[in-house]
Design a protein around this motif. Structure first.
Motif: not given
Length: 339
Positions: A68-77
């Motif tokens: 959860i945390i890895q994908l939520a934070t890595v996804f580029e705006t």
């Protein structure tokens, strides 16, 4: 009855790229989900396929909380789809959340409801057009993204007041550290509670000019999305997604549309067609689409549209096009190479 056109889910363009950044190969996700490898290039998937992809990612990453945390934070705006991009460039956190709840209807299968009470902002998540709840990792990603949105937009480390999950969600301590609040499991709802005061924080990413362009376009898109689609269109779409598993029958399609086979037959008659005619059309249209891809051999095309043997496919295709699949492909590819 709710329109099942909403069961068409558009995969975010940056999803597979985000997985690659985490060292998760797209083809491994497809295999784990027991889906064809071509699903990686499919812009539209069904709810069942969407859930399977997320569950496969969860299985491969190992720990749900970590995933959860890895994908939520890595996804580029920059790779956010337009409905989400509109929230990132909102005036403030409150405006962003309201836009998210409104435009989430364009990106099912989950929906969001938001209410402000006292010092709290309570956001609840529900599933649309799904008999079973989605995988826990998708719930976690959705709620984490709402917090991530506030952090990226305001430039401040926004924390939640509380987070509640209906099911187990991995390492709770890891999630508590990320959300900055207690995590409750086995709750009656999947719920994120924010501090209401944070909603007044302005977004550094606010772009009034971009909003003037995006808002009318998204509102029009939403209006069109919510209009009732014809039964004919929905049935053909379901058929095309089911052909690989064999010949879809009227009972299975009717069940997916939440109606009886008799009701479906009557509604198709009202639209001057029949289940048999639509199945033929779906196979014909898919055959042309697959034959246009030179990487697929004829035998594979026959299987993909529900024919057990190649000869049956050849006979059907001759009736549709007056030619063999091989000749049609050669002519099609020759024409497109000249254009």
């Amino acid at each position: 009855m709710k329109s099942h056109a909403s069961d068409r889910i558009k995969m975010p363009l940056g999803f597979w790229a985000g997985l690659r950044q985490l060292g998760v190969a797209a083809h491994n996700v497809a295999r784990r989900a027991r889906l064809p490898l071509t699903i990686v290039n499919e812009p539209i998937v069904t709810t069942a396929q969407y859930f399977a992809i997320w569950q496969a990612y969860s299985d491969l990453i190992g720990d749900t909380a970590k995933g959860i945390i890895q994908l939520a934070t890595v996804f580029e705006t920059a790779k956010y789809p337009p409905p989400v991009l509109a929230t990132y460039h909102a005036r403030d956190y409150r405006d962003a959340l309201r836009r998210m709840a409104r435009y989430k209807k364009l990106c099912p299968p989950e929906s969001l409801s938001i209410k402000e009470e006292g010092e709290q902002c309570i956001i609840e998540m529900e599933w649309l057009h799904a008999e079973q709840p989605g995988p826990p990792i998708l719930v976690g990603i959705t709620l984490a993204f709402l917090v991530e949105l506030g952090r990226r937009g305001t430039g401040q480390h926004v924390t939640a007041q509380s987070v509640e999950f209906m099911h187990a969600i991995g390492d709770v301590q890891v999630l508590e550290a990320y959300f900055g609040c207690p995590i409750r499991l086995e709750a009656s709802k999947n719920r994120l509670t924010l501090h209401r005061r944070d909603l007044d924080q302005s977004f550094a990413s606010y772009n009034e000019e971009l909003q003037e362009i995006l808002t009318p376009a998204l509102d029009q898109w939403l209006d069109e999305h919510q209009r009732n689609h014809s039964i004919t269109e929905m049935v053909k779409w379901i058929m095309k997604r089911s052909l690989t598993g064999g010949r879809p029958d009227i009972r299975s399609v009717a069940k997916e549309l939440r109606m009886s086979a008799r009701t479906l037959q009557r509604r198709l008659t009202d639209e001057n067609t029949s289940f048999k005619n639509l199945l033929t059309q779906a196979r014909h249209e898919q055959a042309r689409a697959y034959l246009a891809d030179p990487s697929l051999d004829i035998k594979e095309v026959a299987f993909l549209i529900g024919y057990e043997d190649q000869n049956s496919f050849y006979r059907a295709f001759r009736l549709w096009e007056g030619d063999t699949p091989t000749n049609w492909r050669n002519e099609y590819l020759g024409t497109t190479s000249l254009s």
